[in-house]
Design a protein around this motif. Structure first.
Motif, short mmCIF file in Angstrom:
data_model
loop_
_atom_site.label_atom_id
_atom_site.label_comp_id
_atom_site.label_asym_id
_atom_site.label_seq_id
_atom_site.Cartn_x
_atom_site.Cartn_y
_atom_site.Cartn_z
N TYR A 106 0.84 -1.19 0.00
CA TYR A 106 0.00 0.00 0.00
C TYR A 106 0.88 1.24 0.00
CZ TYR A 106 -3.51 -3.44 1.34
OH TYR A 106 -4.32 -4.53 1.36
N SER A 107 0.69 2.07 -1.01
CA SER A 107 1.45 3.32 -1.12
C SER A 107 0.67 4.28 -2.00
CB SER A 107 2.84 3.07 -1.71
OG SER A 107 3.48 4.30 -2.00
N PRO A 108 0.68 5.57 -1.70
CA PRO A 108 0.03 6.55 -2.58
C PRO A 108 0.80 6.76 -3.88
CG PRO A 108 1.19 7.68 -0.81
CD PRO A 108 1.25 6.22 -0.50
N ASN A 109 2.04 6.27 -3.97
CA ASN A 109 2.89 6.54 -5.12
C ASN A 109 2.83 5.48 -6.22
OD1 ASN A 109 3.74 8.91 -3.96
ND2 ASN A 109 5.59 8.03 -3.10
N TYR A 110 2.15 4.38 -5.96
CA TYR A 110 2.03 3.33 -6.98
C TYR A 110 0.88 2.40 -6.61
CZ TYR A 110 4.86 0.98 -3.42
OH TYR A 110 5.33 0.49 -2.23
N HIS A 111 0.50 1.55 -7.55
CA HIS A 111 -0.55 0.57 -7.34
C HIS A 111 0.05 -0.82 -7.52
CE1 HIS A 111 -4.56 -1.29 -7.52
NE2 HIS A 111 -4.11 -1.98 -8.55
N VAL A 112 -0.19 -1.71 -6.58
CA VAL A 112 0.32 -3.08 -6.68
C VAL A 112 -0.76 -3.97 -7.29
CG1 VAL A 112 1.24 -5.06 -5.42
CG2 VAL A 112 1.84 -2.74 -4.70
N ASP A 113 -0.40 -4.65 -8.38
CA ASP A 113 -1.32 -5.55 -9.04
C ASP A 113 -1.62 -6.74 -8.14
OD1 ASP A 113 -2.89 -5.94 -11.23
OD2 ASP A 113 -1.28 -6.53 -12.59
N ARG A 114 -2.64 -7.50 -8.51
CA ARG A 114 -2.92 -8.73 -7.77
C ARG A 114 -1.76 -9.70 -8.02
NH1 ARG A 114 -8.44 -12.44 -8.10
NH2 ARG A 114 -7.83 -13.94 -6.48
N LEU A 115 -1.05 -10.05 -6.96
CA LEU A 115 0.17 -10.85 -7.10
C LEU A 115 -0.15 -12.34 -6.98
CD1 LEU A 115 2.52 -8.70 -4.83
CD2 LEU A 115 2.26 -8.57 -7.32
N SER A 116 0.25 -13.10 -7.98
CA SER A 116 0.03 -14.55 -7.95
C SER A 116 1.33 -15.32 -7.79
CB SER A 116 -0.68 -15.00 -9.24
OG SER A 116 0.10 -14.66 -10.38
N SER A 117 2.44 -14.70 -8.17
CA SER A 117 3.73 -15.41 -8.13
C SER A 117 4.80 -14.64 -7.38
CB SER A 117 4.21 -15.69 -9.56
OG SER A 117 3.28 -16.47 -10.26
N SER A 118 4.39 -13.72 -6.53
CA SER A 118 5.35 -12.99 -5.70
C SER A 118 4.66 -12.47 -4.45
CB SER A 118 6.00 -11.84 -6.49
OG SER A 118 5.04 -10.89 -6.89
N ILE A 119 5.47 -11.93 -3.55
CA ILE A 119 4.99 -11.48 -2.23
C ILE A 119 5.31 -10.00 -2.10
CG2 ILE A 119 4.95 -12.09 0.22
CD1 ILE A 119 6.72 -14.53 -0.54
N PRO A 120 4.40 -9.18 -1.52
CA PRO A 120 4.62 -7.72 -1.46
C PRO A 120 5.64 -7.28 -0.42
CG PRO A 120 2.58 -8.27 -0.36
CD PRO A 120 3.09 -9.55 -0.97
N TYR A 121 6.90 -7.69 -0.62
CA TYR A 121 7.99 -7.28 0.26
C TYR A 121 9.18 -6.85 -0.58
CZ TYR A 121 5.56 -9.44 4.24
OH TYR A 121 4.66 -9.75 5.20
N LEU A 122 9.95 -5.89 -0.07
CA LEU A 122 11.20 -5.48 -0.68
C LEU A 122 12.18 -5.12 0.44
CD1 LEU A 122 9.99 -3.09 -3.55
CD2 LEU A 122 11.08 -5.31 -3.87
N VAL A 123 13.46 -5.13 0.13
CA VAL A 123 14.42 -4.58 1.08
C VAL A 123 14.19 -3.07 1.14
CG1 VAL A 123 16.12 -6.40 0.71
CG2 VAL A 123 16.22 -4.33 -0.69
N PRO A 124 14.50 -2.42 2.27
CA PRO A 124 14.23 -0.98 2.39
C PRO A 124 14.79 -0.14 1.26
CG PRO A 124 14.82 -1.89 4.53
CD PRO A 124 15.03 -2.99 3.53
N ARG A 125 15.99 -0.45 0.80
CA ARG A 125 16.63 0.32 -0.26
C ARG A 125 15.80 0.28 -1.54
NH1 ARG A 125 22.10 1.67 -0.55
NH2 ARG A 125 22.88 2.25 -2.62
N ALA A 126 15.27 -0.87 -1.87
CA ALA A 126 14.45 -1.02 -3.07
C ALA A 126 13.08 -0.37 -2.89
CB ALA A 126 14.30 -2.50 -3.42
N ALA A 127 12.53 -0.46 -1.68
CA ALA A 127 11.23 0.15 -1.41
C ALA A 127 11.29 1.66 -1.56
CB ALA A 127 10.76 -0.22 0.00
#
Length: 237
Positions: A106-127
């Motif tokens: 969840y972020s106001p700067n982008y929309h995350v598609d419905r994920l079927s083959s990945s998990i909504p996590y990133l390292v802080p640097r990438a986020a």
């Protein structure tokens, strides 16, 4: 303060200012010169043109997507190993890595598609990089007079289980994917999430390509233009 005292103070102040102006006329002249200089400054002229209309930036895009964004798996995996986490086994394992990973669904700067083959996590640097790309995309759309749209993120962190499932259906899926390390995300270039009036995707793709080119030139990321997947494959650096 009563009325009589207020009037006394007020007229005293007015008289003092009158005497200063009379005795030191250069003060008033300097103030007038400063005002004239501000009104004639290029910055003010650029921001507020005489006709009252906003001057929008032009849309240029990039000449060749594959040439501007050539960073292959061999290049990106080096950065993934440097900045990423150890690959997670599955979703349960990902939940246990919250000290290393940031939940970014969840972020106001982008929309995350419905994920079927990945998990909504990133390292802080990438986020942080992803959020900055989304904000820069907004800024560029506004500067060009284009209705706001959100970028759509289609893939982020993949577990070892996710990669194994993908390989069953997709022979091109890489076993040692950069997505395993939480450093990598995909932004699609043929779909966008409209906030206001929708515009042509080609126009939005041109703007996005400008933003990504700038981030790559700032040496903040590696980018591969994926033709079949319809996305920009991005790894933080």
């Amino acid at each position: 303060m009563n009325k009589r005292k207020f009037l006394t103070v007020f007229f005293s102040a007015v008289l003092s200012l009158f005497l200063i102006r009379l005795l030191f006329p250069q003060v008033a002249a300097a103030r007038g010169d400063a005002q004239e200089a501000v009104m004639e400054s290029p910055l003010l002229e650029s921001s507020f043109p005489a006709n009252g209309q906003h001057r929008y930036s032009s849309i240029r895009g990039v000449r060749d997507y594959q040439r501007e964004f050539p960073d292959s798996q061999a290049v990106q995996i080096v950065a993934a190993n440097r900045w990423g986490v150890q690959p997670v086994a599955n979703r349960v394992d990902a939940e246990l890595r919250k000290k290393e990973l940031v939940y970014m669904a969840y972020s106001p700067n982008y929309h995350v598609d419905r994920l079927s083959s990945s998990i909504p996590y990133l390292v802080p640097r990438a986020a942080v990089l992803l959020s900055d790309i989304g904000q820069s995309f907004y800024d560029s759309l506004y500067a060009k007079g284009i209705p706001l749209h959100q970028l759509i993120v289609t893939s982020v962190l993949r577990s070892i289980d996710d990669v194994a499932r993908l390989q069953r259906h997709n022979g091109n899926a890489t076993e040692n994917s950069c997505h395993l390390y939480g450093t990598t995300f995909d932004i699609c270039y043929n779909r966008y999430y409209p906030i206001g009036r929708e515009v042509r995707n080609d126009t939005l793709k041109w703007v996005l390509s400008e933003v990504l080119r700038d981030k790559r030139q700032e040496q903040r990321c590696y980018i591969k233009y994926e033709v079949k997947q319809g996305c920009f494959h991005i790894t933080v650096r």
